[in-house]
Design a protein around this motif. Sequence first.
Motif, short mmCIF file in Angstrom:
data_model
loop_
_atom_site.label_atom_id
_atom_site.label_comp_id
_atom_site.label_asym_id
_atom_site.label_seq_id
_atom_site.Cartn_x
_atom_site.Cartn_y
_atom_site.Cartn_z
N UNK A 111 0.83 -1.20 0.00
CA UNK A 111 0.00 0.00 0.00
C UNK A 111 0.87 1.25 0.00
N UNK A 112 1.95 1.23 0.77
CA UNK A 112 2.86 2.38 0.77
C UNK A 112 3.53 2.56 -0.59
N UNK A 113 3.86 1.46 -1.24
CA UNK A 113 4.45 1.54 -2.57
C UNK A 113 3.47 2.21 -3.55
N UNK A 114 2.19 1.86 -3.42
CA UNK A 114 1.17 2.47 -4.29
C UNK A 114 1.00 3.95 -3.98
N UNK A 115 1.07 4.32 -2.70
CA UNK A 115 0.98 5.73 -2.32
C UNK A 115 2.15 6.52 -2.92
N UNK A 116 3.33 5.95 -2.83
CA UNK A 116 4.51 6.62 -3.40
C UNK A 116 4.35 6.81 -4.91
N UNK A 131 -5.03 6.81 0.59
CA UNK A 131 -4.95 7.34 1.95
C UNK A 131 -6.07 6.75 2.82
N UNK A 132 -7.27 6.68 2.26
CA UNK A 132 -8.38 6.08 2.98
C UNK A 132 -8.11 4.61 3.30
N UNK A 133 -7.55 3.88 2.34
CA UNK A 133 -7.23 2.47 2.57
C UNK A 133 -6.15 2.32 3.63
N UNK A 134 -5.19 3.23 3.64
CA UNK A 134 -4.10 3.20 4.63
C UNK A 134 -4.68 3.28 6.05
N UNK A 135 -5.56 4.24 6.26
CA UNK A 135 -6.15 4.39 7.60
C UNK A 135 -7.07 3.23 7.94
N UNK A 136 -7.84 2.75 6.96
CA UNK A 136 -8.75 1.63 7.22
C UNK A 136 -7.98 0.36 7.57
N UNK A 177 4.77 11.74 3.51
CA UNK A 177 5.99 11.56 4.30
C UNK A 177 5.67 10.83 5.62
N UNK A 178 4.55 11.20 6.24
CA UNK A 178 4.16 10.52 7.48
C UNK A 178 3.66 9.10 7.22
N UNK A 179 3.00 8.89 6.08
CA UNK A 179 2.63 7.51 5.72
C UNK A 179 3.89 6.63 5.73
N UNK A 197 4.37 9.38 14.35
CA UNK A 197 4.22 9.70 12.92
C UNK A 197 2.75 9.83 12.55
N UNK A 198 1.91 8.96 13.10
CA UNK A 198 0.48 9.04 12.82
C UNK A 198 -0.10 10.34 13.38
N UNK A 199 0.32 10.73 14.58
CA UNK A 199 -0.16 11.98 15.16
C UNK A 199 0.27 13.18 14.32
N UNK A 200 1.48 13.16 13.80
CA UNK A 200 1.94 14.24 12.91
C UNK A 200 1.11 14.27 11.64
N UNK A 201 0.78 13.09 11.13
CA UNK A 201 -0.02 13.00 9.91
C UNK A 201 -1.41 13.61 10.13
N UNK A 202 -2.04 13.27 11.24
CA UNK A 202 -3.37 13.81 11.53
C UNK A 202 -3.30 15.32 11.75
N UNK A 203 -2.26 15.79 12.41
CA UNK A 203 -2.10 17.22 12.63
C UNK A 203 -1.90 17.97 11.32
N UNK A 204 -1.14 17.39 10.40
CA UNK A 204 -0.96 18.03 9.09
C UNK A 204 -2.29 18.12 8.35
N UNK A 205 -3.12 17.07 8.47
CA UNK A 205 -4.44 17.10 7.83
C UNK A 205 -5.29 18.21 8.45
N UNK A 206 -5.21 18.37 9.76
CA UNK A 206 -5.96 19.45 10.42
C UNK A 206 -5.53 20.82 9.89
N UNK A 207 -4.23 21.02 9.78
CA UNK A 207 -3.72 22.32 9.31
C UNK A 207 -4.16 22.60 7.88
#
Length: 231
Positions: A111-116, A131-136, A177-179, A197-207
């Motif tokens: 999944x990360x390879x596909x995101x890249x 991204x949705x699949x990553x979180x699910x 990058x956080x993924x 890293x997950x917390x940073x990812x969620x915070x970036x989404x908030x911003x």
Amino acid sequence: MEDTDSRSTVETVADALTEAVRTGRLVPGQRLTENEFTNRLGVSRSSVREAFRRLTADGLLMAEPHRGVMVRQLSRVEVDNLFQVRGALEALAVTLALPALHQAPSTLVALQRDLDAAVEQGDMNRFSQLNGRFHRLFRDTADNALLSDTLTRLSNSLYWLQFRVLVGRSDVFDTNRQHREVTECVVANDEGGARAAMLRHVENARKLIQSLPDDHFARPQPRKDRSRITD
């Protein structure tokens, strides 16, 4: 007792409404009527009513007296509150899922390879889906139904705002990058690093969402004065 066909129809209506919000065809504040969707989808009025009820409970829609059902619009404060809870729960999902994903990381790594690849190709639609699949993947692997349902409801509330962020915003790709950090930490069995890293990812989404113009958000409701106690 509700039969299987009826449940399936309600889910079909709910999925159609959710997708319409996700893709921007329905917008916050837009009023929805049972007649419109009964005719559009060729289903019973009761199925549409039940789908409205479920999506209102999930936070995608809202019901107001004398105005009916409409797509919910969040205030900036509500967005921040939602992300506080979402960050904590996404980090918990990482903790619960990490042992299994560390033991069998192939799905996550692929999944990360596909995101890249989606980032390399500049394919925003594909990136959003992945991204949705990553979180699910973390939610499902955590094997906690309450956690998964709560995170799904929180995500539903953000669909339209996330759609607006995706329109013409290449900086969304930076969140990959956080993924990658989460994936690397899971492979290394580094729970603390993966959570951070997950917390940073969620915070970036908030911003990213908070960077949208004010007209994308509801006006905050005045706070009730709780200092007075009445008999």
